[in-house]
Structures are given as C-alpha cells and as structure tokens.
Design a protein around this motif. Sequence first.
Motif, PDB file in Angstrom:
ATOM      1  N   PRO A   1       0.810  -1.226   0.000  1.00  0.00           N
ATOM      2  CA  PRO A   1       0.000   0.000   0.000  1.00  0.00           C
ATOM      3  C   PRO A   1       0.839   1.270   0.000  1.00  0.00           C
ATOM      4  N   ALA A   2       1.958   1.265   0.717  1.00  0.00           N
ATOM      5  CA  ALA A   2       2.818   2.456   0.754  1.00  0.00           C
ATOM      6  C   ALA A   2       3.583   2.629  -0.552  1.00  0.00           C
TER       7      ALA A   2
ATOM      8  N   GLY B   1       0.439   1.890  -3.607  1.00  0.00           N
ATOM      9  CA  GLY B   1      -0.890   2.442  -3.404  1.00  0.00           C
ATOM     10  C   GLY B   1      -1.986   1.407  -3.554  1.00  0.00           C
TER      11      GLY B   1
ATOM     12  N   ALA C   1      -7.490  -0.495  -3.697  1.00  0.00           N
ATOM     13  CA  ALA C   1      -6.724   0.751  -3.741  1.00  0.00           C
ATOM     14  C   ALA C   1      -6.541   1.316  -2.338  1.00  0.00           C
ATOM     15  N   TYR C   2      -5.275   1.611  -2.008  1.00  0.00           N
ATOM     16  CA  TYR C   2      -4.918   2.337  -0.787  1.00  0.00           C
ATOM     17  C   TYR C   2      -3.912   3.406  -1.200  1.00  0.00           C
ATOM     18  N   PRO C   3      -4.371   4.455  -1.869  1.00  0.00           N
ATOM     19  CA  PRO C   3      -3.453   5.444  -2.449  1.00  0.00           C
ATOM     20  C   PRO C   3      -2.575   6.161  -1.433  1.00  0.00           C
ATOM     21  N   ASP C   4      -3.016   6.207  -0.175  1.00  0.00           N
ATOM     22  CA  ASP C   4      -2.230   6.868   0.877  1.00  0.00           C
ATOM     23  C   ASP C   4      -1.572   5.864   1.807  1.00  0.00           C
ATOM     24  N   GLY C   5      -1.483   4.607   1.377  1.00  0.00           N
ATOM     25  CA  GLY C   5      -0.941   3.571   2.247  1.00  0.00           C
ATOM     26  C   GLY C   5      -2.005   3.063   3.203  1.00  0.00           C
TER      27      GLY C   5
END
Length: 330
Positions: free
Chosen positions: A167-168, A171, A200-204
């Motif tokens: 995720p980091a 993303g 989706a984890y665009p900000d981690g």
Amino acid sequence: MPPAALRQLVAEEAPQIARLDERPVAVGTVAQVHRAVWPDGRAVAVKVHRPDARAVLSDELARVRLSFRALHLALPGHPVAPLWEEFHRHAVTELDCPGEAEHQRAFAAAYRGDPDILVPEVRLAGRRLLVTDWVDGEPVTAIAAAGDQRRCDDVAALVTAFQLSAPARAGLLHADPASENFRITPDGRLAVLDFGAVAAYPDGLPREFGHLLRAIVDRDAERLEATLRELGAVGARGGSASRRLLALAEAAVLPVLAPDFRFDRHWLRRQAGTLTISAGLAVAQGVRLPPGHLPLLRMVVGTVRLFCRLNAQADYDSALASWLPGFRPA
C-alpha cells in the motif's frame, strides 16, 4: 477449456504469440494459465478466462449472497447490505483483464529492481486474456509440502514484507495471498502472481489501523474504543464491545507478535471456535468491519491460512513497525 476455443481466443486477442502450450500449467475457478513464447523469444504466461467464467462467478455469488442474507437475519439492524455490495464489487473485478493489467503494471513499477520482490511485467491485456512475463521458480505450495522450516520462515518474511509494504509503495493491496500466487525464484526473490483481487490504498494503510493494533498491544481499552469510533466501526455500545474485542485480541493477536510465535494448523483449530463466538458477540454489540476494508480482511485471513500451511515464524512486530503507520510506539 477446449483447445479449439483456446486457440481461437489467443488468435483473436494475442495473435503475436509465436508458440502456445495448450496444456494449462494452472487452473482456477474462472481462468487457466498457459506457457507461450512472445515474438522476441521470451517465455510468457497467458492467463485466459474460460467461456463459462461469468456464469461460474454468477453461481458462486448467488451462493455467497445466501450467507449474507442469513447474516442479516441473525443480526437485525447490522449494516449487512453495504458489506454485500462491497464484496460483490470486488468479486466481479476478477473478470476484468484490463483492470488486472493496470494493477499489475502499478505493482511492477513499484517493485522494479527490488532485491526481494519480483512482479512480472505485463505484455498485453485483452478482453478475456492477459499476457505477462513468465517467472521460473519453485511454487510456495511445494516449499510448504517439503517442510524445510528455514525456507518456510523465509517465505513468510518475504510475504509479510510485500503485503505490508505494497500500500505504501504501490498504493494498492494484494488481497489474495493464496500459496498458488507466490513462488520463489532461483535467486531467492518472492515472485507475486495474479492481481485479480486488488484494493486501492493510495495513501498507504490507514494510520487508524496502526493505532488500533497499538492499543491492543498496549492493552488500552479506552484508546481502542476511540479508534474504533474514529474508523466508524462501533455503535453506541462501544465500551463493552471494545473490552470484549480487547480480550479477544489478547488471546488471538498478541501471541502472534511474540518473537517465538509459530503459526500452525493446530493453533488455527484451537482459535477457530473462540474467535467465532467472541467475534459474533462483538458484532452483536455493535462492532462492524470499517466500511471499505473488506479486501484487507480477506488479505489478513488468507495470510494467516498461508502461514499456518508453512508453520511459519517471522518478525511480524518489526514489519508492522516499518510499514503500518501509527503502530510504532510513541
């Protein structure tokens, strides 16, 4: 998939393939994978969706929906409908070859040149077909079966680092950590395959999850309740629910973070009944999965199953401190 249908699909969507082995090297519920040769001579993997893929998925979803309806009856007032909608939305993406290709390209870019992780490059994405670089290596299923504990622990450490760092770095979260989706290359890297289940984890990873786990480690029920409320995961009766969750976590989560903890199937069997009853009581008291994070739960459950298969031991505490925002002690 009948060979004639396979040849027709490849001719329509990837005519540049020079040679195709019609014997599949892997077969899943809706797709199968074949080895082939790209025009430049490199070996490639061709993932094709079978003609009945949508019908099969539709039947699977119909069966799963019955479970959600039963859950709704068992827990009146609990927000089951949004959970089903999220599950359905992520399930149907596994038939989206262009979407899977986009995810895999993002992972490949994030880990290109990494000494420990390898993500194959995408060569072509069609409507029902995906072509990526072939990866030689030993399947994690074979490593688990061989029972070499040092190698199994090394696999667990690599999978932990990948799942927490993705995720980091990319993303994105790889939500399907099945043993069939990993292999170890001859130079010792973890090759990651199959990007059909991705979130989706665009900000981690959310910092609130780090705070949640830190509150559990510190046995801080008050901070646990505050974090649950911040996540939107608890209702009006949060105080008693958070204390129940803390007691559950002390039995199921804290031992995993100990440096000498080793996953195994016997541990999983011992935990299953307690976890089911305690989690059910917590849900009945108003605790719910934070909206939008069902793939994260799938990843955690799948990883635990994989590590039990490996009888794995790894430094999970240090990995969480490195990659989960908010977990490192203040």
